[in-house]
Design a protein around this motif. Sequence first.
Motif, PDB file in Angstrom:
ATOM      1  N   HIS A 168      14.496  40.550  38.296  1.00 41.72           N
ATOM      2  CA  HIS A 168      15.282  39.275  38.311  1.00 41.72           C
ATOM      3  C   HIS A 168      16.268  39.423  39.346  1.00 41.72           C
ATOM      4  N   ARG A 169      16.551  38.498  40.005  1.00 47.04           N
ATOM      5  CA  ARG A 169      17.566  38.560  41.259  1.00 47.04           C
ATOM      6  C   ARG A 169      18.961  38.653  40.654  1.00 47.04           C
ATOM      7  N   GLU A 170      19.845  39.302  41.522  1.00 45.13           N
ATOM      8  CA  GLU A 170      21.103  39.533  41.029  1.00 45.13           C
ATOM      9  C   GLU A 170      22.088  39.433  42.428  1.00 45.13           C
ATOM     10  N   LEU A 171      23.307  38.677  42.190  1.00 44.95           N
ATOM     11  CA  LEU A 171      24.227  38.445  43.310  1.00 44.95           C
ATOM     12  C   LEU A 171      25.337  39.156  43.084  1.00 44.95           C
ATOM     13  N   GLU A 172      26.065  39.505  44.106  1.00 42.11           N
ATOM     14  CA  GLU A 172      27.280  40.235  44.079  1.00 42.11           C
ATOM     15  C   GLU A 172      28.295  39.280  44.199  1.00 42.11           C
ATOM     16  N   THR A 173      29.542  39.527  43.388  1.00 43.42           N
ATOM     17  CA  THR A 173      30.733  38.905  43.455  1.00 43.42           C
ATOM     18  C   THR A 173      31.135  38.489  44.799  1.00 43.42           C
ATOM     19  N   SER A 174      31.306  39.510  45.565  1.00 40.73           N
ATOM     20  CA  SER A 174      31.687  39.257  46.891  1.00 40.73           C
ATOM     21  C   SER A 174      30.823  38.442  47.840  1.00 40.73           C
ATOM     22  N   GLU A 175      29.650  38.406  47.634  1.00 38.47           N
ATOM     23  CA  GLU A 175      28.698  37.453  48.376  1.00 38.47           C
ATOM     24  C   GLU A 175      28.982  36.040  48.096  1.00 38.47           C
ATOM     25  N   LEU A 176      29.205  35.775  46.755  1.00 35.40           N
ATOM     26  CA  LEU A 176      29.415  34.418  46.099  1.00 35.40           C
ATOM     27  C   LEU A 176      30.723  33.945  46.715  1.00 35.40           C
ATOM     28  N   ILE A 177      31.738  34.856  46.635  1.00 36.55           N
ATOM     29  CA  ILE A 177      32.976  34.262  47.271  1.00 36.55           C
ATOM     30  C   ILE A 177      33.121  34.198  48.741  1.00 36.55           C
ATOM     31  N   ARG A 178      32.359  34.916  49.562  1.00 39.11           N
ATOM     32  CA  ARG A 178      32.097  34.735  51.014  1.00 39.11           C
ATOM     33  C   ARG A 178      31.597  33.542  51.276  1.00 39.11           C
ATOM     34  N   HIS A 179      30.420  32.972  50.712  1.00 33.98           N
ATOM     35  CA  HIS A 179      29.492  31.840  50.989  1.00 33.98           C
ATOM     36  C   HIS A 179      30.217  30.614  50.281  1.00 33.98           C
ATOM     37  N   TYR A 180      30.630  30.715  49.111  1.00 34.43           N
ATOM     38  CA  TYR A 180      30.939  29.585  48.314  1.00 34.43           C
ATOM     39  C   TYR A 180      32.442  29.329  48.224  1.00 34.43           C
ATOM     40  N   GLY A 181      33.059  30.479  48.501  1.00 35.80           N
ATOM     41  CA  GLY A 181      34.576  30.105  48.428  1.00 35.80           C
ATOM     42  C   GLY A 181      35.199  30.676  47.061  1.00 35.80           C
ATOM     43  N   ASP A 182      36.315  30.376  46.513  1.00 35.15           N
ATOM     44  CA  ASP A 182      36.822  30.643  45.173  1.00 35.15           C
ATOM     45  C   ASP A 182      35.905  30.108  44.156  1.00 35.15           C
ATOM     46  N   LEU A 183      36.037  31.254  43.186  1.00 36.22           N
ATOM     47  CA  LEU A 183      34.909  30.855  42.137  1.00 36.22           C
ATOM     48  C   LEU A 183      35.792  30.262  40.706  1.00 36.22           C
ATOM     49  N   SER A 184      35.045  29.683  39.868  1.00 35.16           N
ATOM     50  CA  SER A 184      35.701  28.813  38.835  1.00 35.16           C
ATOM     51  C   SER A 184      35.533  29.930  37.664  1.00 35.16           C
ATOM     52  N   VAL A 185      36.725  29.846  37.127  1.00 33.04           N
ATOM     53  CA  VAL A 185      36.679  30.767  35.898  1.00 33.04           C
ATOM     54  C   VAL A 185      36.763  30.025  34.650  1.00 33.04           C
TER      55      VAL A 185
END
Length: 121
Positions: free
Chosen positions: A38-55
């Motif tokens: 299964h694929r896994e994505l790192e938090t920093s990659e998500l922030i880098r590409h998509y900006g702030d994450l929803s909590v």
Amino acid sequence: MAWHTVSQAQKLTQKSRRTLYRDMASGLVSYRTNGSGHRELETSELIRHYGDLSVDGTASRPTVAQPDGTQNEAVLLDEIRALRQEVAELKGMMLRLEHKPDPALSPVITKWWQRWQRPSK
């Protein structure tokens, strides 16, 4: 940083599954494959590409802390001691069951043709 499954990343970024896979395929977002494929994505990659994450959940931290030890710590330690004693007793019983007689005390078995041989002097 933490690694997230595609479903978790979907919730954090508010993006569709299709968008995430498309961005992974085009190389915009890097990922790794875990042991089960299964694929896994790192938090920093998500922030880098998509900006702030929803909590999701509450914005404040919990104010009640958990106690350091277990409430029944003494009971658990007594049970561990009892189990260790029982294991020691069982080991002793196994050793007694596995006792093998001394071969020096067992009768000597001769082969049938040796009965007619003359004893050597």
